[in-house]
Design a protein around this motif. Structure first.
Motif, mmCIF file in Angstrom:
data_model
loop_
_atom_site.group_PDB
_atom_site.id
_atom_site.type_symbol
_atom_site.label_atom_id
_atom_site.label_comp_id
_atom_site.label_asym_id
_atom_site.label_seq_id
_atom_site.Cartn_x
_atom_site.Cartn_y
_atom_site.Cartn_z
ATOM 1 N N SER A 164 38.534 33.290 33.664
ATOM 2 C CA SER A 164 38.911 33.589 34.932
ATOM 3 C C SER A 164 37.881 34.424 35.754
ATOM 4 O O SER A 164 37.451 34.173 36.813
ATOM 5 C CB SER A 164 40.165 34.690 35.262
ATOM 6 N N ILE A 165 37.087 35.311 34.955
ATOM 7 C CA ILE A 165 35.837 36.046 35.340
ATOM 8 C C ILE A 165 34.974 34.842 35.671
ATOM 9 O O ILE A 165 34.225 34.972 37.007
ATOM 10 C CB ILE A 165 35.206 36.998 34.315
ATOM 11 N N VAL A 166 34.514 33.845 35.045
ATOM 12 C CA VAL A 166 33.635 32.791 35.243
ATOM 13 C C VAL A 166 34.127 31.981 36.396
ATOM 14 O O VAL A 166 33.058 31.675 37.228
ATOM 15 C CB VAL A 166 33.404 31.731 33.946
ATOM 16 N N ALA A 167 35.515 31.553 36.520
ATOM 17 C CA ALA A 167 35.711 30.873 37.654
ATOM 18 C C ALA A 167 35.516 31.610 39.027
ATOM 19 O O ALA A 167 35.173 31.022 39.893
ATOM 20 C CB ALA A 167 37.456 30.528 37.443
ATOM 21 N N ASP A 168 36.102 32.868 38.814
ATOM 22 C CA ASP A 168 35.922 33.706 40.275
ATOM 23 C C ASP A 168 34.242 33.705 40.691
ATOM 24 O O ASP A 168 34.067 33.656 41.925
ATOM 25 C CB ASP A 168 36.413 35.168 40.063
ATOM 26 N N GLU A 169 33.330 34.135 39.492
ATOM 27 C CA GLU A 169 31.926 34.074 39.964
ATOM 28 C C GLU A 169 31.565 32.711 40.569
ATOM 29 O O GLU A 169 30.757 32.637 41.619
ATOM 30 C CB GLU A 169 31.208 34.458 39.009
ATOM 31 N N ALA A 170 31.973 31.621 39.997
ATOM 32 C CA ALA A 170 31.787 30.277 40.544
ATOM 33 C C ALA A 170 32.077 29.807 41.812
ATOM 34 O O ALA A 170 31.389 29.534 42.779
ATOM 35 C CB ALA A 170 32.221 29.264 39.553
ATOM 36 N N ARG A 171 33.279 30.595 42.247
ATOM 37 C CA ARG A 171 33.863 30.324 43.575
ATOM 38 C C ARG A 171 32.894 30.982 44.522
ATOM 39 O O ARG A 171 32.814 30.764 45.672
ATOM 40 C CB ARG A 171 35.280 30.793 43.460
ATOM 41 N N ARG A 172 32.552 32.322 43.996
ATOM 42 C CA ARG A 172 31.614 33.098 45.081
ATOM 43 C C ARG A 172 30.306 32.250 45.183
ATOM 44 O O ARG A 172 29.901 32.284 46.489
ATOM 45 C CB ARG A 172 31.426 34.636 44.653
ATOM 46 N N VAL A 173 29.639 31.815 44.308
ATOM 47 C CA VAL A 173 28.504 31.339 44.454
ATOM 48 C C VAL A 173 28.562 29.783 45.276
ATOM 49 O O VAL A 173 27.653 29.606 46.077
ATOM 50 C CB VAL A 173 28.016 30.800 43.261
ATOM 51 N N ALA A 174 29.633 29.371 45.004
ATOM 52 C CA ALA A 174 30.004 28.034 45.855
ATOM 53 C C ALA A 174 30.386 28.437 47.406
ATOM 54 O O ALA A 174 30.004 27.331 48.200
ATOM 55 C CB ALA A 174 31.121 27.263 45.187
ATOM 56 N N ASN A 175 30.778 29.669 47.675
ATOM 57 C CA ASN A 175 31.334 29.774 49.057
ATOM 58 C C ASN A 175 30.466 31.045 49.488
ATOM 59 O O ASN A 175 31.417 32.055 49.578
ATOM 60 C CB ASN A 175 32.733 29.830 49.273
ATOM 61 N N PRO A 176 29.480 31.283 49.422
ATOM 62 C CA PRO A 176 28.792 32.747 49.747
ATOM 63 C C PRO A 176 28.975 32.933 51.257
ATOM 64 O O PRO A 176 29.151 32.162 52.216
ATOM 65 C CB PRO A 176 27.573 32.631 49.488
ATOM 66 N N ALA A 177 28.978 34.370 51.514
ATOM 67 C CA ALA A 177 28.856 34.573 53.167
ATOM 68 C C ALA A 177 27.604 34.206 53.592
ATOM 69 O O ALA A 177 26.551 33.790 52.910
ATOM 70 C CB ALA A 177 28.970 36.269 53.178
ATOM 71 N N PRO A 178 27.322 34.014 54.893
ATOM 72 C CA PRO A 178 26.319 33.526 55.696
ATOM 73 C C PRO A 178 25.115 34.440 55.340
ATOM 74 O O PRO A 178 25.271 35.460 55.274
ATOM 75 C CB PRO A 178 26.494 33.687 57.142
ATOM 76 N N HIS A 179 23.947 33.669 54.894
ATOM 77 C CA HIS A 179 22.723 34.206 54.725
ATOM 78 C C HIS A 179 22.823 35.327 53.182
ATOM 79 O O HIS A 179 21.824 36.168 53.209
ATOM 80 C CB HIS A 179 22.239 35.134 55.863
ATOM 81 N N THR A 180 23.664 35.187 52.145
ATOM 82 C CA THR A 180 23.806 35.808 51.230
ATOM 83 C C THR A 180 23.483 34.811 49.892
ATOM 84 O O THR A 180 23.993 35.097 48.808
ATOM 85 C CB THR A 180 25.074 36.765 51.103
ATOM 86 N N ARG A 181 23.198 33.569 50.168
ATOM 87 C CA ARG A 181 23.244 32.635 49.004
ATOM 88 C C ARG A 181 22.610 33.071 47.907
ATOM 89 O O ARG A 181 23.185 33.209 46.710
ATOM 90 C CB ARG A 181 22.411 31.329 49.627
ATOM 91 N N ASN A 182 21.375 33.574 47.915
ATOM 92 C CA ASN A 182 20.416 34.057 46.778
ATOM 93 C C ASN A 182 21.140 35.252 46.304
ATOM 94 O O ASN A 182 21.315 35.483 44.922
ATOM 95 C CB ASN A 182 19.123 34.360 47.266
ATOM 96 N N VAL A 183 21.587 36.244 47.084
ATOM 97 C CA VAL A 183 22.000 37.536 46.302
ATOM 98 C C VAL A 183 23.214 37.483 45.621
ATOM 99 O O VAL A 183 23.754 37.983 44.762
ATOM 100 C CB VAL A 183 21.914 38.613 47.488
ATOM 101 N N THR A 184 24.202 36.385 46.408
ATOM 102 C CA THR A 184 25.500 36.186 45.602
ATOM 103 C C THR A 184 25.384 35.449 44.218
ATOM 104 O O THR A 184 26.029 35.754 43.256
ATOM 105 C CB THR A 184 26.192 34.991 46.600
ATOM 106 N N LEU A 185 24.174 34.622 44.355
ATOM 107 C CA LEU A 185 23.852 33.807 43.112
ATOM 108 C C LEU A 185 23.583 34.911 41.927
ATOM 109 O O LEU A 185 23.870 35.014 40.845
ATOM 110 C CB LEU A 185 23.114 32.678 43.130
ATOM 111 N N PHE A 186 22.426 35.702 42.457
ATOM 112 C CA PHE A 186 21.881 36.857 41.446
ATOM 113 C C PHE A 186 23.193 37.533 40.848
ATOM 114 O O PHE A 186 23.010 37.776 39.859
ATOM 115 C CB PHE A 186 20.771 37.567 42.236
#
Length: 287
Positions: A202-224
């Motif tokens: 569940s933790i992995v899936a949640d983080e993957a969802r955040r990475v796949a759908n980041p807020a505008p201009h937060t792509r790098n920081v969300t992945l990090f």
């Protein structure tokens, strides 16, 4: 008589092979145009002449997926980057994995670092993206959503130059099998909601969802940040690093080319995040 423009000539030659090209910054490997490099990549000679006639020192990017290519990037150095070397010598790390040289020889470009890019026709199915170390140490690949620096380009380390001009070969089936990404961690039928493996998935899936759908201009920081969270669990022995890298890469790959986001940035964000997270291991499973 017009002045010589070797980078324009090299870009036109790549486009004549059916490869979609776009300009990179002079002496660099980053896109030179604003917006999505993927949407700019073209085989149109007029557009290419316009790009390189106005700025003749721009390097050449080749959009691998758009061009139907899967490029194997071998970083292992063989001799010095400027030395004369046979492509088969540079293929040795790949042959060690694939088994032999018989169907590996293809169009190849020597890189300034001393490695090489080997160009193959990408299979129609499965559709292959990009990978880091999936085939083996220091062996990466560029497919859907990726690009490589084309022959004729130059960085401070030296030139990208063709060392094997033969036609592009089909990607051997052994490499296709190796490049299919592993599935992300899934809940097993025996996992109850409170079971550690279910919680981890569940933790992995949640983080993957955040990475796949980041807020505008937060792509790098969300992945990090996602890599930090999962890096803590890797350091504690709760998760497998290769599987985490594959999951985060798959989630972030669709953003490649958006606002100049590159595979180098993707890989750097994951690597840095995992390293930072490793400083604070997080244990979940009951031992």
């Amino acid at each position: 008589m017009p002045a010589a423009n070797p980078l324009l000539d090299a870009a036109l030659q790549a486009a004549d092979r059916g490869w979609h090209v776009f300009p990179l910054r002079p002496n660099a490997k980053t896109p030179a145009l604003r917006g999505s490099w993927l949407s700019h990549a073209t085989t149109d000679p007029g557009q290419i002449r316009d790009w390189w006639s106005t700025r003749p020192y721009r390097n050449i990017g080749i959009a691998t997926g758009r061009s139907g290519l899967l490029v194997i990037d071998i970083d292992e150095q063989v001799g010095t980057p400027t030395a004369s070397v046979d492509a088969s010598q540079l293929l040795a790390p790949l042959a060690a994995v694939a088994g032999d040289f018989s169907n590996l020889r293809t169009f190849a470009v020597r890189t300034p670092s001393g490695g090489a890019h080997f160009y193959y026709h990408a299979p129609s199915t499965p559709e292959l993206g990009c990978s880091v170390g999936r085939i083996g140490p220091l062996i990466d690949s560029r497919g859907r959503g990726g690009y490589v620096v084309g022959a004729g380009s130059r960085t401070k380390l030296g030139n990208y130059r063709i060392i094997d001009s033969r036609p592009v070969a089909e990607l051997p089936s052994t490499l296709v099998d190796l490049l299919v990404p592993p599935p992300p961690p899934l809940l097993t039928p025996n996992s109850s909601p409170g079971h550690p493996s279910a919680y981890l998935a569940s933790i992995v899936a949640d983080e993957a969802r955040r990475v796949a759908n980041p807020a505008p201009h937060t792509r790098n920081v969300t992945l990090f940040r996602a890599a930090v969270v999962l890096g803590r669990l890797i350091a504690a022995g709760e998760l497998d690093e290769q599987q985490v890298r594959a999951t985060l890469t798959a989630a972030a790959t669709k953003h490649i080319g958006v606002d100049g986001f590159t595979h180098d940035e993707l890989e750097r964000a994951i690597t840095n995040g995992l390293a930072y997270g490793a400083q604070r291991p997080r244990h979940i499973s009951t031992r």
